[in-house]
Design a protein around this motif. Structure first.
Motif, PDB file in Angstrom:
ATOM      1  N   PRO A 198       0.816  -1.229   0.000  1.00 22.11           N
ATOM      2  CA  PRO A 198       0.000   0.000   0.000  1.00 22.11           C
ATOM      3  C   PRO A 198       0.844   1.272   0.000  1.00 22.11           C
ATOM      4  O   PRO A 198       0.547   2.228  -0.722  1.00 22.11           O
ATOM      5  CB  PRO A 198      -0.827  -0.130   1.286  1.00 22.11           C
ATOM      6  CG  PRO A 198      -0.892  -1.593   1.557  1.00 22.11           C
ATOM      7  CD  PRO A 198       0.430  -2.128   1.114  1.00 22.11           C
ATOM      8  N   ALA A 199       1.912   1.301   0.806  1.00 24.31           N
ATOM      9  CA  ALA A 199       2.796   2.472   0.818  1.00 24.31           C
ATOM     10  C   ALA A 199       3.515   2.623  -0.511  1.00 24.31           C
ATOM     11  O   ALA A 199       3.769   3.744  -0.967  1.00 24.31           O
ATOM     12  CB  ALA A 199       3.805   2.353   1.955  1.00 24.31           C
ATOM     13  N   GLN A 203       3.504   5.751  -3.145  1.00 26.48           N
ATOM     14  CA  GLN A 203       4.694   6.387  -3.723  1.00 26.48           C
ATOM     15  C   GLN A 203       4.563   6.519  -5.230  1.00 26.48           C
ATOM     16  O   GLN A 203       5.110   7.460  -5.823  1.00 26.48           O
ATOM     17  CB  GLN A 203       5.929   5.563  -3.370  1.00 26.48           C
ATOM     18  CG  GLN A 203       7.245   6.290  -3.595  1.00 26.48           C
ATOM     19  CD  GLN A 203       7.388   7.521  -2.711  1.00 26.48           C
ATOM     20  OE1 GLN A 203       6.887   7.553  -1.593  1.00 26.48           O
ATOM     21  NE2 GLN A 203       8.057   8.534  -3.226  1.00 26.48           N
ATOM     22  N   PHE A 204       3.822   5.614  -5.863  1.00 19.68           N
ATOM     23  CA  PHE A 204       3.577   5.737  -7.300  1.00 19.68           C
ATOM     24  C   PHE A 204       2.775   7.004  -7.608  1.00 19.68           C
ATOM     25  O   PHE A 204       2.973   7.637  -8.650  1.00 19.68           O
ATOM     26  CB  PHE A 204       2.828   4.503  -7.809  1.00 19.68           C
ATOM     27  CG  PHE A 204       3.603   3.220  -7.718  1.00 19.68           C
ATOM     28  CD1 PHE A 204       4.974   3.240  -7.504  1.00 19.68           C
ATOM     29  CD2 PHE A 204       2.961   1.993  -7.825  1.00 19.68           C
ATOM     30  CE1 PHE A 204       5.699   2.045  -7.412  1.00 19.68           C
ATOM     31  CE2 PHE A 204       3.675   0.807  -7.742  1.00 19.68           C
ATOM     32  CZ  PHE A 204       5.042   0.846  -7.535  1.00 19.68           C
ATOM     33  N   VAL A 205       1.863   7.361  -6.706  1.00 18.31           N
ATOM     34  CA  VAL A 205       1.113   8.611  -6.871  1.00 18.31           C
ATOM     35  C   VAL A 205       2.069   9.802  -6.840  1.00 18.31           C
ATOM     36  O   VAL A 205       1.938  10.746  -7.637  1.00 18.31           O
ATOM     37  CB  VAL A 205       0.041   8.738  -5.765  1.00 18.31           C
ATOM     38  CG1 VAL A 205      -0.657  10.096  -5.838  1.00 18.31           C
ATOM     39  CG2 VAL A 205      -0.987   7.618  -5.888  1.00 18.31           C
ATOM     40  N   VAL A 206       3.042   9.758  -5.940  1.00 14.58           N
ATOM     41  CA  VAL A 206       4.040  10.832  -5.855  1.00 14.58           C
ATOM     42  C   VAL A 206       4.835  10.926  -7.150  1.00 14.58           C
ATOM     43  O   VAL A 206       5.120  12.020  -7.653  1.00 14.58           O
ATOM     44  CB  VAL A 206       4.970  10.599  -4.650  1.00 14.58           C
ATOM     45  CG1 VAL A 206       6.083  11.641  -4.617  1.00 14.58           C
ATOM     46  CG2 VAL A 206       4.179  10.627  -3.350  1.00 14.58           C
ATOM     47  N   ILE A 257      -6.875   1.915  -5.433  1.00 13.83           N
ATOM     48  CA  ILE A 257      -6.190   0.633  -5.602  1.00 13.83           C
ATOM     49  C   ILE A 257      -5.376   0.308  -4.356  1.00 13.83           C
ATOM     50  O   ILE A 257      -5.341  -0.841  -3.898  1.00 13.83           O
ATOM     51  CB  ILE A 257      -5.287   0.682  -6.848  1.00 13.83           C
ATOM     52  CG1 ILE A 257      -6.150   0.773  -8.116  1.00 13.83           C
ATOM     53  CG2 ILE A 257      -4.379  -0.538  -6.917  1.00 13.83           C
ATOM     54  CD1 ILE A 257      -5.342   0.939  -9.385  1.00 13.83           C
ATOM     55  N   ALA A 258      -4.722   1.325  -3.777  1.00 10.15           N
ATOM     56  CA  ALA A 258      -3.953   1.108  -2.550  1.00 10.15           C
ATOM     57  C   ALA A 258      -4.855   0.643  -1.414  1.00 10.15           C
ATOM     58  O   ALA A 258      -4.500  -0.262  -0.653  1.00 10.15           O
ATOM     59  CB  ALA A 258      -3.229   2.391  -2.163  1.00 10.15           C
ATOM     60  N   VAL A 259      -6.036   1.259  -1.279  1.00 10.25           N
ATOM     61  CA  VAL A 259      -6.983   0.850  -0.231  1.00 10.25           C
ATOM     62  C   VAL A 259      -7.460  -0.577  -0.473  1.00 10.25           C
ATOM     63  O   VAL A 259      -7.557  -1.382   0.464  1.00 10.25           O
ATOM     64  CB  VAL A 259      -8.170   1.828  -0.190  1.00 10.25           C
ATOM     65  CG1 VAL A 259      -9.241   1.323   0.769  1.00 10.25           C
ATOM     66  CG2 VAL A 259      -7.714   3.217   0.237  1.00 10.25           C
TER      67      VAL A 259
END
Length: 303
Positions: A198-199, A203-206, A257-259
């Motif tokens: 999830p983290a 980081q992909f969003v960043v 997707i992370a959630v």
């Protein structure tokens, strides 16, 4: 530990108070949005003529979609490179060899401390003057900066993920005949990757958002194309709002997707905990086909 243990369950009065606060907060948010829209309307920024360009197919075909493709391409290369960089240097930071550990630590800490924008400008000048790279030099400068910065963050995620695992995992691996390196490769790293997934997606969003910094060096990404198209037409604000909406939509999808991944992993862990233990698989995540010596029966005369 459930929330009911950590916090008292709100009673009827508390629920009404929470509902009232939510309603007041929503009204304030609506009021702020209305105030912004009224301010834009007073400056003639809400006229249809300022927005109709962005419902034309030619605008999307010639500007927005090519810019979005370049943004996604740079982000994809940055994601792949940062994961590879993070795994290599994350494992290096876990090495017992002081030389390897020290070298990887210096590299990771250095690139974590340097701003992404500074690296983008540096690599753009360096590639243009020193290397003959195929394609757009500005894109490779953005990709390199994203890899080095975010790869350092991923390396720290790998290191902290392994250190947060129960010590019994490594001890159990060593007990069944694995070396420390084999335990790290087959048991600890896979579990750390699952725990930090999830983290990692966050980081992909960043990485996707930081790709917009390529606008500074004229990288033809979404923000650059939006500004290029809107500047002669006098609707720069509208173009920025459309570009922001596209970024928000993509990042919102990645966050969901992370959630989803986090909830799936939580349910998987609970399911594994409720499954009866198998003595032959005492190590969680042990490699398939690994021969685990069976426990001896003390009553067996051949034991």
């Amino acid at each position: 530990m459930s929330a009911s243990i950590l916090f008292d369950t709100p009673g009827p009065k508390a629920k009404r108070r929470i509902l009232l606060i939510n309603i007041v907060g929503a009204l304030i948010a609506v009021g702020i949005v209305a105030w912004i829209i009224m301010g834009l309307a007073a400056k003639d920024q809400m006229q249809v003529s300022q927005w109709d360009d962005f419902i034309e197919g030619s605008t999307w075909k010639n500007y927005l979609l090519p810019g979005l493709w370049n943004t996604l391409k740079a982000a994809l290369f940055g994601i792949i490179g940062s994961v590879i960089f993070g795994l290599i240097f994350g494992v290096g930071r876990l090495s017992q060899n002081k030389l390897i550990n020290g070298f990887c630590t210096v590299i990771v800490e250095f690139f974590r401390a340097v701003p992404v924008l500074l690296m983008i400008v540096f690599f753009n000048v360096f590639f243009a003057r020193s290397l003959a790279l195929p394609g757009d030099t500005a894109m490779w400068a953005v990709v390199a900066a994203l890899i080095f910065y975010n790869g350092s963050v991923v390396a720290e995620l790998v290191r902290s993920g392994v250190h947060n695992l129960p010590k019994g995992q490594r001890e159990a691996g060593i007990a069944i005949g694995l070396t420390r390196g084999m335990s790290l490769r087959y048991i600890e790293i896979p579990q750390a990757l699952v725990a930090m997934l999830p983290a990692l997606i966050g980081q992909f969003v960043v990485i996707l958002k930081d790709s917009a910094l390529g606008y500074i060096i004229s990288f033809n990404e979404l923000l650059f194309f939006a500004r290029t198209y809107s500047s002669p037409n006098g609707n720069v604000l509208q173009a920025l709002i459309v570009a922001a909406a596209i970024f928000i939509l993509i990042n919102f999808t990645l966050s969901k997707i992370a959630v989803l991944v986090s909830s799936r992993l939580s349910s998987r862990v609970k399911k594994e905990k409720n499954t009866p233990a198998n003595p032959a698989a005492a190590v969680v995540g042990a490699p398939a086909g690994l021969d685990v010596p069976a426990s001896k029966d003390p009553t067996d005369p051949k034991a």
